[in-house]
Design a protein around this motif. Structure first.
Motif, PDB file in Angstrom:
ATOM      1  N   VAL A 122       0.843  -1.209   0.000  1.00 21.05           N
ATOM      2  CA  VAL A 122       0.000   0.000   0.000  1.00 21.05           C
ATOM      3  C   VAL A 122       0.868   1.245   0.000  1.00 21.05           C
ATOM      4  CG1 VAL A 122      -1.679   1.316   1.316  1.00 21.05           C
ATOM      5  CG2 VAL A 122      -1.953  -1.162   1.078  1.00 21.05           C
ATOM      6  N   MET A 123       1.931   1.175   0.805  1.00 17.03           N
ATOM      7  CA  MET A 123       2.833   2.329   0.893  1.00 17.03           C
ATOM      8  C   MET A 123       3.505   2.587  -0.438  1.00 17.03           C
ATOM      9  SD  MET A 123       2.578   3.729   3.794  1.00 17.03           S
ATOM     10  CE  MET A 123       4.050   4.727   3.758  1.00 17.03           C
ATOM     11  N   ILE A 124       3.890   1.501  -1.117  1.00 15.57           N
ATOM     12  CA  ILE A 124       4.557   1.653  -2.425  1.00 15.57           C
ATOM     13  C   ILE A 124       3.598   2.279  -3.431  1.00 15.57           C
ATOM     14  CG2 ILE A 124       5.506   0.379  -4.393  1.00 15.57           C
ATOM     15  CD1 ILE A 124       6.679  -1.595  -2.321  1.00 15.57           C
ATOM     16  N   ALA A 184       1.736   6.905  -6.482  1.00  5.77           N
ATOM     17  CA  ALA A 184       0.663   7.868  -6.772  1.00  5.77           C
ATOM     18  C   ALA A 184       1.089   9.286  -6.413  1.00  5.77           C
ATOM     19  CB  ALA A 184      -0.608   7.478  -6.021  1.00  5.77           C
ATOM     20  N   ALA A 185       1.768   9.386  -5.248  1.00  2.00           N
ATOM     21  CA  ALA A 185       2.239  10.714  -4.819  1.00  2.00           C
ATOM     22  C   ALA A 185       3.252  11.261  -5.801  1.00  2.00           C
ATOM     23  CB  ALA A 185       2.827  10.620  -3.409  1.00  2.00           C
ATOM     24  N   ALA A 186       4.134  10.355  -6.292  1.00  2.00           N
ATOM     25  CA  ALA A 186       5.148  10.791  -7.265  1.00  2.00           C
ATOM     26  C   ALA A 186       4.485  11.275  -8.545  1.00  2.00           C
ATOM     27  CB  ALA A 186       6.108   9.649  -7.551  1.00  2.00           C
ATOM     28  N   VAL A 187       3.440  10.523  -8.987  1.00  2.00           N
ATOM     29  CA  VAL A 187       2.730  10.923 -10.201  1.00  2.00           C
ATOM     30  C   VAL A 187       2.048  12.274  -9.997  1.00  2.00           C
ATOM     31  CG1 VAL A 187       0.809  10.368 -11.736  1.00  2.00           C
ATOM     32  CG2 VAL A 187       2.395   8.570 -11.017  1.00  2.00           C
ATOM     33  N   VAL A 188       1.396  12.406  -8.839  1.00  2.00           N
ATOM     34  CA  VAL A 188       0.733  13.679  -8.528  1.00  2.00           C
ATOM     35  C   VAL A 188       1.750  14.806  -8.486  1.00  2.00           C
ATOM     36  CG1 VAL A 188      -0.537  14.949  -6.775  1.00  2.00           C
ATOM     37  CG2 VAL A 188      -1.197  12.604  -7.331  1.00  2.00           C
ATOM     38  N   PHE A 189       2.914  14.535  -7.868  1.00  2.00           N
ATOM     39  CA  PHE A 189       3.967  15.549  -7.773  1.00  2.00           C
ATOM     40  C   PHE A 189       4.454  15.970  -9.161  1.00  2.00           C
ATOM     41  CE2 PHE A 189       8.476  16.625  -7.484  1.00  2.00           C
ATOM     42  CZ  PHE A 189       8.400  17.731  -6.633  1.00  2.00           C
ATOM     43  N   VAL A 190       4.649  14.938 -10.015  1.00  2.00           N
ATOM     44  CA  VAL A 190       5.103  15.244 -11.377  1.00  2.00           C
ATOM     45  C   VAL A 190       4.045  16.067 -12.110  1.00  2.00           C
ATOM     46  CG1 VAL A 190       5.643  14.259 -13.624  1.00  2.00           C
ATOM     47  CG2 VAL A 190       6.619  13.248 -11.551  1.00  2.00           C
TER      48      VAL A 190
END
Length: 253
Positions: free
Chosen positions: A40-42, A47-53
């Protein structure tokens, strides 16, 4: 016997495997409990990385748009400033031109006032010089002499007083002079052909085009190179003859 039995019973008892050993050997390997949480953390991290990008892309896009908009607005502002500066310069130029025109008008007005005052002064002087012989008709002052001189001396008299021998331009002026001169004899006027025979010229240099000659005049007898006027018309006469004269001066000059 009883002791023996108990010994037998003791000897016949099967050896037992310790429980904890059996349990250890028979226990199946287990997956750590935290393995599901790591997945889940991965996923969350991805998802956070995608959102950040995406946020970075959006921010970069927004920045590019803002920069382009700012550049365009700045250029428009510079254009407006340039136009306003040109309009200001044009207004300053127009104002300067209007100021110069106003100054010129003031100067012209002052000059006109000075000329008017000068004319008034000259008129007063003429009135003093010509005394009772001064007459006014339209915008011209006339002096009818009471004494007599030849043509040249008569003209000198007029010129010394800022005038000249009369130039008769039209019938109205001829009638004005004729009515005043009735019963007063002949008066020199500013007309002569002394430079060229039969080419009559006024004292201002203009050539006579039409005149008000007495019938039979000019008759060109002798040296009759100067002209005098009478209530009946013009006569050519010798310039050395002694006659009255008429001086003329425009009050508009």
């Amino acid at each position: 016997m009883k002791h023996k039995k108990e010994t037998e019973d003791f000897n016949t008892e099967e050896p037992q495997t310790p429980r904890h050993t059996e349990d250890f050997n028979t226990e199946e390997p287990q997956t750590p409990r935290h393995t599901g949480s790591d997945g889940v953390m991965i996923r969350r991290s991805r998802a956070a990385a995608v959102v950040f990008v995406l946020l970075c892309v959006l921010l970069l896009t927004a920045r590019i748009i803002l920069c382009a908009t700012f550049t365009q607005e700045r250029q428009q502002l510079k254009t407006k400033i340039t136009n306003l500066t040109q309009e200001r310069d044009q207004l300053l130029t127009d104002n300067m031109n209007l100021t110069e025109e106003r100054q010129q008008l003031l100067t012209n007005n002052r000059n006109l006032k000075e000329e008017r005052d000068q004319l008034k002064s000259e008129r007063i002087d003429l009135q003093k010089k010509f005394a009772d012989g001064l007459k006014c008709h339209q915008s011209t002052l006339y002096f009818f002499s009471s004494e007599k001189k030849n043509w040249t001396e008569s003209r000198r008299y007029c010129r010394e007083r800022g005038a000249d021998l009369i130039i008769i331009n039209n019938r109205e002026e001829q009638d004005f002079v004729g009515n005043i001169s009735v019963g007063s004899g002949h008066f020199w006027i500013g007309l002569t052909d002394v430079e060229e025979e039969d080419r009559w010229k006024w004292v201002d240099g203009s050539t006579l085009t039409s005149g008000f000659w007495k019938s039979g005049q000019p008759n060109n007898q002798g040296n009759e190179d100067c002209v005098n006027t009478h209530s009946s018309g013009w006569f050519d006469t010798e310039c050395d003859s002694s006659l009255k004269w008429i001086c003329e001066k425009s009050i508009l000059k």
